[in-house]
Design a protein around this motif. Structure first.
Motif, PDB file in Angstrom:
ATOM      1  N   PRO A  96       0.815  -1.224   0.000  1.00  0.00           N
ATOM      2  CA  PRO A  96       0.000   0.000   0.000  1.00  0.00           C
ATOM      3  C   PRO A  96       0.846   1.271   0.000  1.00  0.00           C
ATOM      4  O   PRO A  96       0.469   2.271  -0.619  1.00  0.00           O
ATOM      5  CB  PRO A  96      -0.829  -0.122   1.286  1.00  0.00           C
ATOM      6  CG  PRO A  96      -0.918  -1.601   1.530  1.00  0.00           C
ATOM      7  CD  PRO A  96       0.404  -2.153   1.087  1.00  0.00           C
ATOM      8  N   LEU A  97       2.001   1.228   0.709  1.00  0.00           N
ATOM      9  CA  LEU A  97       2.881   2.397   0.718  1.00  0.00           C
ATOM     10  C   LEU A  97       3.398   2.688  -0.691  1.00  0.00           C
ATOM     11  O   LEU A  97       3.445   3.852  -1.118  1.00  0.00           O
ATOM     12  CB  LEU A  97       4.052   2.164   1.675  1.00  0.00           C
ATOM     13  CG  LEU A  97       5.138   3.244   1.695  1.00  0.00           C
ATOM     14  CD1 LEU A  97       4.560   4.599   2.108  1.00  0.00           C
ATOM     15  CD2 LEU A  97       6.283   2.836   2.636  1.00  0.00           C
ATOM     16  N   LYS A  98       3.781   1.638  -1.412  1.00  0.00           N
ATOM     17  CA  LYS A  98       4.258   1.826  -2.789  1.00  0.00           C
ATOM     18  C   LYS A  98       3.181   2.457  -3.661  1.00  0.00           C
ATOM     19  O   LYS A  98       3.471   3.351  -4.475  1.00  0.00           O
ATOM     20  CB  LYS A  98       4.706   0.491  -3.370  1.00  0.00           C
ATOM     21  CG  LYS A  98       5.219   0.587  -4.799  1.00  0.00           C
ATOM     22  CD  LYS A  98       5.639  -0.768  -5.348  1.00  0.00           C
ATOM     23  CE  LYS A  98       6.113  -0.653  -6.804  1.00  0.00           C
ATOM     24  NZ  LYS A  98       6.530  -1.961  -7.354  1.00  0.00           N
ATOM     25  N   GLU A  99       1.937   2.019  -3.511  1.00  0.00           N
ATOM     26  CA  GLU A  99       0.851   2.575  -4.315  1.00  0.00           C
ATOM     27  C   GLU A  99       0.637   4.067  -4.009  1.00  0.00           C
ATOM     28  O   GLU A  99       0.434   4.882  -4.919  1.00  0.00           O
ATOM     29  CB  GLU A  99      -0.432   1.793  -4.055  1.00  0.00           C
ATOM     30  CG  GLU A  99      -0.378   0.343  -4.539  1.00  0.00           C
ATOM     31  CD  GLU A  99      -1.615  -0.445  -4.152  1.00  0.00           C
ATOM     32  OE1 GLU A  99      -2.521   0.164  -3.523  1.00  0.00           O
ATOM     33  OE2 GLU A  99      -1.687  -1.646  -4.459  1.00  0.00           O
ATOM     34  N   LYS A 100       0.688   4.414  -2.728  1.00  0.00           N
ATOM     35  CA  LYS A 100       0.520   5.823  -2.350  1.00  0.00           C
ATOM     36  C   LYS A 100       1.669   6.669  -2.897  1.00  0.00           C
ATOM     37  O   LYS A 100       1.458   7.784  -3.399  1.00  0.00           O
ATOM     38  CB  LYS A 100       0.445   5.957  -0.825  1.00  0.00           C
ATOM     39  CG  LYS A 100      -0.790   5.334  -0.208  1.00  0.00           C
ATOM     40  CD  LYS A 100      -0.725   5.414   1.316  1.00  0.00           C
ATOM     41  CE  LYS A 100      -1.923   4.731   1.964  1.00  0.00           C
ATOM     42  NZ  LYS A 100      -1.836   4.733   3.443  1.00  0.00           N
ATOM     43  N   ARG A 101       2.887   6.143  -2.795  1.00  0.00           N
ATOM     44  CA  ARG A 101       4.046   6.882  -3.297  1.00  0.00           C
ATOM     45  C   ARG A 101       3.970   7.048  -4.822  1.00  0.00           C
ATOM     46  O   ARG A 101       4.328   8.104  -5.357  1.00  0.00           O
ATOM     47  CB  ARG A 101       5.338   6.167  -2.895  1.00  0.00           C
ATOM     48  CG  ARG A 101       5.709   6.365  -1.439  1.00  0.00           C
ATOM     49  CD  ARG A 101       6.917   5.518  -1.042  1.00  0.00           C
ATOM     50  NE  ARG A 101       8.106   5.822  -1.812  1.00  0.00           N
ATOM     51  CZ  ARG A 101       8.980   6.792  -1.533  1.00  0.00           C
ATOM     52  NH1 ARG A 101       8.748   7.591  -0.490  1.00  0.00           N
ATOM     53  NH2 ARG A 101      10.049   6.982  -2.281  1.00  0.00           N
ATOM     54  N   SER A 102       3.505   6.010  -5.513  1.00  0.00           N
ATOM     55  CA  SER A 102       3.389   6.106  -6.973  1.00  0.00           C
ATOM     56  C   SER A 102       2.444   7.228  -7.371  1.00  0.00           C
ATOM     57  O   SER A 102       2.729   8.002  -8.302  1.00  0.00           O
ATOM     58  CB  SER A 102       2.895   4.776  -7.555  1.00  0.00           C
ATOM     59  OG  SER A 102       3.862   3.757  -7.406  1.00  0.00           O
ATOM     60  N   ALA A 103       1.320   7.330  -6.666  1.00  0.00           N
ATOM     61  CA  ALA A 103       0.356   8.396  -6.974  1.00  0.00           C
ATOM     62  C   ALA A 103       0.957   9.775  -6.690  1.00  0.00           C
ATOM     63  O   ALA A 103       0.766  10.727  -7.465  1.00  0.00           O
ATOM     64  CB  ALA A 103      -0.916   8.188  -6.156  1.00  0.00           C
ATOM     65  N   THR A 104       1.709   9.887  -5.587  1.00  0.00           N
ATOM     66  CA  THR A 104       2.331  11.169  -5.241  1.00  0.00           C
ATOM     67  C   THR A 104       3.419  11.529  -6.245  1.00  0.00           C
ATOM     68  O   THR A 104       3.539  12.694  -6.666  1.00  0.00           O
ATOM     69  CB  THR A 104       2.915  11.104  -3.820  1.00  0.00           C
ATOM     70  OG1 THR A 104       1.887  10.727  -2.899  1.00  0.00           O
ATOM     71  CG2 THR A 104       3.488  12.448  -3.406  1.00  0.00           C
ATOM     72  N   LEU A 105       4.222  10.560  -6.639  1.00  0.00           N
ATOM     73  CA  LEU A 105       5.276  10.813  -7.628  1.00  0.00           C
ATOM     74  C   LEU A 105       4.684  11.227  -8.970  1.00  0.00           C
ATOM     75  O   LEU A 105       5.266  12.056  -9.691  1.00  0.00           O
ATOM     76  CB  LEU A 105       6.147   9.564  -7.785  1.00  0.00           C
ATOM     77  CG  LEU A 105       7.006   9.202  -6.567  1.00  0.00           C
ATOM     78  CD1 LEU A 105       7.632   7.828  -6.734  1.00  0.00           C
ATOM     79  CD2 LEU A 105       8.086  10.259  -6.349  1.00  0.00           C
TER      80      LEU A 105
END
Length: 662
Positions: A96-105
């Motif tokens: 889930p952290l990776k998914e959130k970071r992908s959206a922010t990036l």
């Protein structure tokens, strides 16, 4: 009966909470080698962000930090589930952290793309990994220039796990005996044409307690952008929402009213269970930054010259960050921490907190970048507009020499009792991002130049002409060659027997000559200011008068004001504390009173391996300790005894009354 019962209840409660109403029980044992979250540092990669895109990018970068902090907190709360199911962390936290970071990036790339060339490859930085808290150096690149990290022989005690009051560090391996470190500071040779003068500004020690967890340089417009608390001296209006005009119009704690610059750094805390006002707030206790904030005994702010050239004026509102708040997971490329002890400042530790001998205080030193690109007051990653000079004083091509800010902070704190996780004598550590585990290598300093232009010209003229000037010029530093009495100096001691040495978790910063910090240019023979105040003007320690508070009152809308008292030395001396239960003998005291004896785990000298020896060692008591025998204990129980008699008398009276009425 009611009165007697009340006395008994109150006495029992008071005995159970003798440490004080603001003391909290030490956390239960953490899991040894508790993991921390490692994510690639996106901000350092963004070296070319259009000015129009910076506000959006800064907000999104702060959001990345918030996501990591939340994931780390979830990891701590799910420790048992992670132990039972190794795949739980990936499924419930890391993916889930990776998914959130992908959206922010993606949003960062969009913001930059609207104003210029869209950056490529940002999504490759989305994935994060877990690392053991005892293996912080495994992902770090080897240091440049042949520098070697401090070789630690200490290890966390069994049962202390991630350590610290907040449960996220520090651990015993984060400390080293300064007496076991070899001198490692070299002073650049002066050359013809160099600027040998110095200018000192005296701005107090933050005795008025101005703290917040913002960082207007890195995360402007974002509350709690630092995720840890900062001390502030100088400018009194620095918070996340301060504009350049706010800083220019602000009050200042500096003696010279022409210096409205902002100097700030992470607070140092004693992890002694004390509840500060930030205990339940972001940046404080909710993010693992817990315990008593310690106000520096001395703060020295000195601007020095360049060994081979004249210096030029700093541009107004120039921002400089030195060190890396995320160096534990980022590696040492931008780290610039320097820890030492008074009398030993020719020995600097990069990745360990110092254990200082009797009569010596802890010293934090920040030597800021001293080369400027001649154009920008800031840069997208807050680093590339300034650089460190090479050992001979030369600046990179296109850069010019500016006065070098040297901050020197001195703290009257005692060497902690490492063998019991700091329960007897509390651990001390800087505030940090939660996943950085309070590692000493994460120490850093921040500076915003708000000098009046006329005073800046005066500074440059003073430095270039070889003079010593400024409001703090009369305050001279202690001799760096004079060490404490050798009869009071402790030798290295044996680490706890139930531990093993973990891999060293950090590396020494590379040498100068790049935009990375110097390997050995870290000593700061600068003058301590006259103020030696406590953290709370209304409650100073008996031996240290309070500093004069910063001029002017804090105005609504400025950084939130927290006031805390500085640590007080226990005056109780007990002969029964001469030796520990297992026969260990303690270190000589730093103050006249007797300390509870402990043994400490230390590191070998920088770049060398040595076998620790055993030496006498005692440590202070910050909190009340049980002492004496039954008589001493009974002296505190007399209200309960009276209450019990009243309660019994009440029962007798009730019984007789009922018999008479029958």
């Amino acid at each position: 009966m009611l009165g007697g019962g009340g006395l008994v209840a109150v006495n029992v409660y008071a005995s159970a909470t003798e440490g004080g109403s603001d003391q909290q029980p030490w956390p239960s044992a953490q899991v040894l080698s508790a993991p921390t979250v490692y994510c690639p540092d996106v901000g350092s990669k963004l070296t070319a962000v259009p000015d129009a895109a910076r506000p959006d990018v800064d907000r999104e970068l702060a959001q990345l930090d918030q996501q990591i902090a939340a994931a780390y907190q979830q990891l701590k709360e799910s420790a048992q589930s992670v132990q039972q199911d190794p795949g739980f962390a990936d499924q419930a936290i890391m993916n889930p952290l990776k998914e959130k970071r992908s959206a922010t990036l993606q949003r960062i790339a969009d913001a930059i793309g609207r104003e210029g060339d869209r950056p490529q490859g940002l999504d490759d930085l989305a994935a994060c990994t877990l690392h053991s808290s005892n293996q912080g150096g495994e992902q770090s690149a080897a240091p440049q220039g042949g520098a070697t990290p401090s070789q630690g022989s200490a290890a966390p005690s069994q049962g202390t796990g991630a350590g610290g009051q907040g449960g996220n560090g520090p651990v015993a391996a984060d400390y080293a005996d300064i007496t076991s470190v070899q001198p490692n500071v070299a002073t650049p040779a002066e050359q013809s044409g160099g600027s040998t003068g110095s200018f000192s500004s005296s701005c107090g020690v933050n005795a008025n307690g101005l703290f917040n967890s913002d960082n207007v340089i890195v995360a402007p417009g974002v509350s709690n952008g630092a995720h840890h608390f900062h001390d502030y001296v100088g400018n009194q209006s620095n918070n996340a929402f301060a504009s350049d005009q706010d800083l220019a119009n602000a009050d200042t704690s500096c003696t010279d009213r022409g210096d409205k610059s902002s100097y700030f750094w992470p607070v140092l805390r004693l992890q002694n269970g004390k509840q500060e006002r930030d205990a339940g707030k972001p940046g404080g206790g909710t993010e693992g930054n817990a315990g008593q904030i310690v106000t520096a005994k001395q703060v020295t702010l000195t601007f020095e010259g360049n060994p081979r050239s004249q210096v030029t004026e700093m541009p107004r509102l120039l921002r400089i960050i030195t060190g890396d708040a995320k160096a534990f997971v980022n590696g040492p490329a931008n780290a610039n921490a320097s820890w030492s002890c008074t009398g030993f400042e020719d020995r600097q530790l990069k990745d360990k907190y110092p254990l200082c001998p009797a009569g010596s205080d802890v010293v934090r030193t920040f030597r800021f970048q001293s080369c400027w690109d001649g154009r920008n007051i800031d840069s997208a990653n807050h680093r590339t507009h300034v650089a460190f000079a090479a050992p001979d004083g030369s600046c990179p091509a296109g850069f010019r020499a500016i006065p070098q800010l040297v901050q020197r902070l001195v703290y009257a704190v005692d060497a902690p009792s490492l063998q019991d996780g700091g329960r007897t004598v509390p651990l001390f550590a800087v505030d940090s991002f939660p996943e950085q585990l309070h590692k000493p290598v994460t120490d850093h300093g921040d500076f915003i130049n708000v000098f009046d232009e006329s005073l800046m010209r005066e500074m440059v003229d003073c430095i270039n002409s070889g003079r010593t000037c400024g409001a703090g010029a009369a305050e001279q530093p202690p001799s760096q060659s004079a060490e404490p009495d050798p009869t009071e100096t402790a030798s290295p001691v044996t680490p706890p027997s139930d531990t093993a040495s973990p891999p060293d978790d950090t590396a020494t910063p590379p040498g100068e000559g790049t935009d990375t910090p110097p390997a050995d240019d870290t000593a700061s023979p600068v003058a301590p200011p006259a103020e030696t105040g406590s953290a709370q003007p209304s409650e100073p320690p008996a031996e240290t008068p309070p500093s004069e508070a910063a001029p002017g009152a804090t105005v609504t809308g400025l950084p939130e004001l927290y006031v805390s008292s500085s640590p007080k030395k226990s005056s109780a001396a007990t002969s029964s504390a001469a030796t520990s239960s297992d026969g260990d003998v303690g270190r000589p005291t730093r103050r006249p009173e007797t300390r509870t004896p402990t043994s400490t785990a230390v590191a070998a000298p920088v770049g060398q391996e040595t076998t620790p020896s055993t030496a006498p060692q005692t440590e202070p008591q910050t909190q009340p300790q049980a002492q004496g025998g039954l008589a001493a204990t009974g002296a505190h129980l007399w209200p309960g005894v009276i209450g019990a008699l009243l309660l019994a008398s009440g029962f007798v009276l009730l019984w007789r009354t009922r018999r008479a009425s029958a």
